[in-house]
Design a protein around this motif. Structure first.
Motif, short mmCIF file in Angstrom:
data_model
loop_
_atom_site.label_atom_id
_atom_site.label_comp_id
_atom_site.label_asym_id
_atom_site.label_seq_id
_atom_site.Cartn_x
_atom_site.Cartn_y
_atom_site.Cartn_z
N SER A 1 0.82 -1.22 0.00
CA SER A 1 0.00 0.00 0.00
C SER A 1 0.85 1.27 0.00
N LEU A 2 2.16 1.16 0.23
CA LEU A 2 3.05 2.32 0.20
C LEU A 2 4.09 2.16 -0.92
N SER A 3 3.61 1.78 -2.09
CA SER A 3 4.48 1.62 -3.25
C SER A 3 4.54 2.91 -4.04
N ALA A 4 5.38 2.90 -5.07
CA ALA A 4 5.48 4.03 -5.99
C ALA A 4 5.47 3.48 -7.41
N ARG A 5 4.93 4.26 -8.35
CA ARG A 5 4.86 3.82 -9.74
C ARG A 5 5.40 4.92 -10.64
N GLY A 6 6.33 4.53 -11.51
CA GLY A 6 6.91 5.46 -12.48
C GLY A 6 8.13 6.18 -11.93
N PRO A 7 9.01 6.62 -12.83
CA PRO A 7 10.30 7.19 -12.40
C PRO A 7 10.18 8.45 -11.53
N VAL A 8 9.22 9.30 -11.80
CA VAL A 8 9.08 10.54 -11.01
C VAL A 8 8.68 10.21 -9.58
N ASP A 9 7.68 9.35 -9.43
CA ASP A 9 7.22 9.02 -8.08
C ASP A 9 8.22 8.12 -7.35
N ILE A 10 8.92 7.26 -8.06
CA ILE A 10 9.98 6.47 -7.43
C ILE A 10 11.06 7.39 -6.89
N ALA A 11 11.43 8.40 -7.65
CA ALA A 11 12.44 9.36 -7.18
C ALA A 11 11.95 10.09 -5.93
N LYS A 12 10.69 10.50 -5.93
CA LYS A 12 10.14 11.17 -4.75
C LYS A 12 10.19 10.23 -3.54
N ALA B 1 7.28 11.69 9.42
CA ALA B 1 5.89 12.05 9.69
C ALA B 1 5.40 13.20 8.82
N THR B 2 6.32 14.03 8.33
CA THR B 2 5.92 15.18 7.51
C THR B 2 6.47 15.08 6.08
N ALA B 3 6.92 13.90 5.69
CA ALA B 3 7.50 13.72 4.36
C ALA B 3 6.45 13.81 3.26
N ASP B 4 6.89 14.16 2.07
CA ASP B 4 6.04 14.18 0.88
C ASP B 4 5.51 12.77 0.64
N THR B 5 4.20 12.63 0.53
CA THR B 5 3.61 11.33 0.25
C THR B 5 2.83 11.34 -1.08
N SER B 6 3.10 12.31 -1.91
CA SER B 6 2.39 12.42 -3.19
C SER B 6 2.70 11.24 -4.11
N TRP B 7 3.73 10.49 -3.81
CA TRP B 7 4.17 9.36 -4.61
C TRP B 7 3.43 8.05 -4.31
N VAL B 8 2.67 8.02 -3.22
CA VAL B 8 2.08 6.77 -2.75
C VAL B 8 1.14 6.16 -3.79
N TYR B 9 1.41 4.89 -4.07
CA TYR B 9 0.57 4.09 -4.97
C TYR B 9 0.26 2.79 -4.23
N ASP B 10 -1.01 2.45 -4.14
CA ASP B 10 -1.40 1.21 -3.47
C ASP B 10 -1.36 0.06 -4.48
N ALA B 11 -0.34 -0.77 -4.34
CA ALA B 11 -0.13 -1.88 -5.28
C ALA B 11 -0.74 -3.19 -4.80
N THR B 12 -1.59 -3.13 -3.80
CA THR B 12 -2.17 -4.34 -3.25
C THR B 12 -2.84 -5.18 -4.34
N ALA B 13 -3.56 -4.56 -5.23
CA ALA B 13 -4.26 -5.29 -6.30
C ALA B 13 -3.30 -5.80 -7.37
N ASP B 14 -2.08 -5.31 -7.37
CA ASP B 14 -1.10 -5.70 -8.39
C ASP B 14 -0.32 -6.96 -8.02
N LEU B 15 -0.51 -7.45 -6.80
CA LEU B 15 0.23 -8.64 -6.37
C LEU B 15 -0.34 -9.92 -6.92
#
Length: 149
Positions: free
Chosen positions: A42-53, A135-149
C-alpha cells in the motif's frame, strides 16, 4: 540500445548510488512499480518521477549514500540482487543495511522492483530527527499496489 537484464539492473543501481534522481528514468519503465516490502504494497510508488520522490524521503537528507555491489543472479527477465547500502546521516550516524532486491526487466528497463530488508535496522539506528521527519515527508508518490500482487 538493447540492454541485458543484468546491464539494466547494474545501471539502475549505479544511478541510485550517485543519487541521480533524474537519471532513474533512463533505467526504469514509465510504469515501473517500486515496492519497499517491509512497508507493504500500500506504500508503493509507480513510475520514475514518483519512485524518485519515494527514494528522496529516505535518502534526501543523508550526508552520504552508497550502494555496495553484491551477488546478481538472472533468469531471463528476472534479476535478483543481493547488496548493501550505507546511509550516513548529517549528525554522524552510519548504518549499513543488507538488501535482497527482485527486479523484472522489460525491453532493457526495470519494470518491477521489490526491496526486501530489515526496516527495524534503520529505525533503531537512525537519528531521532530523521525518524521524526518521516511524519511530515512528501507522500504524493504513494501508490497502493495491493491489487497488483
Amino acid at each position: 540500445m538493447t540492454r541485458t537484464p543484468e546491464e539494466a539492473v547494474r545501471g539502475l543501481w549505479r544511478t541510485l548510488s550517485a543519487r541521480d534522481y533524474d537519471g532513474i528514468a533512463d533505467w526504469v519503465t514509465d510504469n515501473c512499480l517500486y515496492m519497499d516490502m517491509p512497508l507493504g504494497p500500500s506504500l508503493s510508488a509507480r513510475g520514475p518521477v514518483d519512485i524518485a520522490k519515494r527514494l528522496q524521503v529516505g535518502w534526501g537528507g543523508l550526508a552520504a549514500y552508497e550502494n555496495h555491489d553484491g551477488v546478481l543472479v538472472a533468469s531471463g527477465d528476472d534479476v535478483m540482487y543481493e547488496h548493501s547500502e550505507t546511509w550516513t546521516f548529517p549528525s554522524g550516524e552510519v548504518v549499513t543495511l543488507p538488501f535482497a532486491t527482485v527486479h523484472r526487466v522489460r525491453d532493457g528497463k526495470v519494470s518491477l522492483w521489490k526491496d526486501y530488508w530489515d526496516y527495524g535496522a534503520i529505525m533503531n539506528n537512525a537519528p531521532a530527527s530523521w525518524v521524526e521527519s518521516l511524519a511530515t515527508a512528501d507522500t504524493s508518490w504513494v501508490y497502493d499496489a495491493t491489487a497488483d500482487l
